[in-house]
Design a protein around this motif. Structure first.
Motif, mmCIF file in Angstrom:
data_model
loop_
_atom_site.group_PDB
_atom_site.id
_atom_site.type_symbol
_atom_site.label_atom_id
_atom_site.label_comp_id
_atom_site.label_asym_id
_atom_site.label_seq_id
_atom_site.Cartn_x
_atom_site.Cartn_y
_atom_site.Cartn_z
ATOM 1 N N GLY A 172 0.845 -1.192 0.000
ATOM 2 C CA GLY A 172 0.000 0.000 0.000
ATOM 3 C C GLY A 172 0.879 1.241 0.000
ATOM 4 O O GLY A 172 2.017 1.221 0.473
ATOM 5 N N ARG A 173 0.372 2.315 -0.553
ATOM 6 C CA ARG A 173 1.101 3.582 -0.611
ATOM 7 C C ARG A 173 0.197 4.708 -0.181
ATOM 8 O O ARG A 173 -0.971 4.748 -0.553
ATOM 9 C CB ARG A 173 1.590 3.835 -2.030
ATOM 10 C CG ARG A 173 2.623 2.850 -2.498
ATOM 11 C CD ARG A 173 2.753 2.876 -4.021
ATOM 12 N NE ARG A 173 3.705 1.894 -4.491
ATOM 13 C CZ ARG A 173 3.453 0.611 -4.675
ATOM 14 N NH1 ARG A 173 2.259 0.138 -4.423
ATOM 15 N NH2 ARG A 173 4.366 -0.209 -5.096
ATOM 16 N N ARG A 174 0.746 5.619 0.594
ATOM 17 C CA ARG A 174 0.025 6.832 0.974
ATOM 18 C C ARG A 174 0.984 7.992 0.761
ATOM 19 O O ARG A 174 2.094 7.981 1.279
ATOM 20 C CB ARG A 174 -0.427 6.779 2.429
ATOM 21 C CG ARG A 174 -1.214 8.013 2.821
ATOM 22 C CD ARG A 174 -1.682 7.980 4.233
ATOM 23 N NE ARG A 174 -2.683 6.911 4.411
ATOM 24 C CZ ARG A 174 -3.221 6.619 5.579
ATOM 25 N NH1 ARG A 174 -2.869 7.258 6.655
ATOM 26 N NH2 ARG A 174 -4.117 5.651 5.659
ATOM 27 N N ILE A 175 0.558 8.983 -0.012
ATOM 28 C CA ILE A 175 1.413 10.128 -0.334
ATOM 29 C C ILE A 175 1.008 11.314 0.527
ATOM 30 O O ILE A 175 -0.166 11.641 0.632
ATOM 31 C CB ILE A 175 1.310 10.484 -1.827
ATOM 32 C CG1 ILE A 175 1.810 9.285 -2.672
ATOM 33 C CG2 ILE A 175 2.089 11.740 -2.149
ATOM 34 C CD1 ILE A 175 1.590 9.435 -4.146
ATOM 35 N N LEU A 176 2.004 11.937 1.147
ATOM 36 C CA LEU A 176 1.797 13.137 1.950
ATOM 37 C C LEU A 176 2.527 14.284 1.258
ATOM 38 O O LEU A 176 3.753 14.295 1.221
ATOM 39 C CB LEU A 176 2.362 12.956 3.370
ATOM 40 C CG LEU A 176 1.786 11.816 4.188
ATOM 41 C CD1 LEU A 176 2.544 11.704 5.500
ATOM 42 C CD2 LEU A 176 0.313 12.038 4.434
ATOM 43 N N PRO A 177 1.809 15.237 0.699
ATOM 44 C CA PRO A 177 2.474 16.363 0.039
ATOM 45 C C PRO A 177 3.102 17.297 1.071
ATOM 46 O O PRO A 177 2.628 17.408 2.204
ATOM 47 C CB PRO A 177 1.349 17.062 -0.730
ATOM 48 C CG PRO A 177 0.103 16.653 -0.032
ATOM 49 C CD PRO A 177 0.365 15.311 0.590
ATOM 50 N N ARG A 178 4.159 17.956 0.658
ATOM 51 C CA ARG A 178 4.813 18.953 1.509
ATOM 52 C C ARG A 178 3.901 20.155 1.621
ATOM 53 O O ARG A 178 3.306 20.591 0.652
ATOM 54 C CB ARG A 178 6.153 19.371 0.908
ATOM 55 C CG ARG A 178 6.911 20.360 1.787
ATOM 56 C CD ARG A 178 8.271 20.691 1.226
ATOM 57 N NE ARG A 178 9.158 19.560 1.148
ATOM 58 C CZ ARG A 178 9.856 19.075 2.174
ATOM 59 N NH1 ARG A 178 9.727 19.606 3.354
ATOM 60 N NH2 ARG A 178 10.648 18.051 2.014
#
Length: 70
Positions: free
Chosen positions: A62-68
């Motif tokens: 699984g992948r979860r992206i957290l933007p800056r």
């Protein structure tokens, strides 16, 4: 209850806003530890990506992206 902690490099060389991203990734990783035994956080210029074991993902990751934050 599982919890995550962060270790970062030299705080004097980190770009502004990194502390917020680290805290956000730490909170997200702690939440994911209920689903998976291992969570990997990879930081890049755009933010961070969390990788974790997931039965729902096609490849098992699984992948979860957290933007800056801007």
């Amino acid at each position: 209850m599982p919890s995550a902690s962060a270790r970062t490099g030299n705080t004097k060389k980190r770009p502004a806003g990194t502390d917020t991203l680290v805290r956000k990734a730490e909170a997200a990783a702690t939440g994911l530890l209920d689903q998976s035994e291992r969570v990997l956080v990879v930081y890049d210029e755009g933010g961070a990506t969390l990788y974790y074991e997931s039965d729902d993902a096609e490849d098992g990751i699984g992948r979860r992206i957290l933007p800056r934050a801007s």
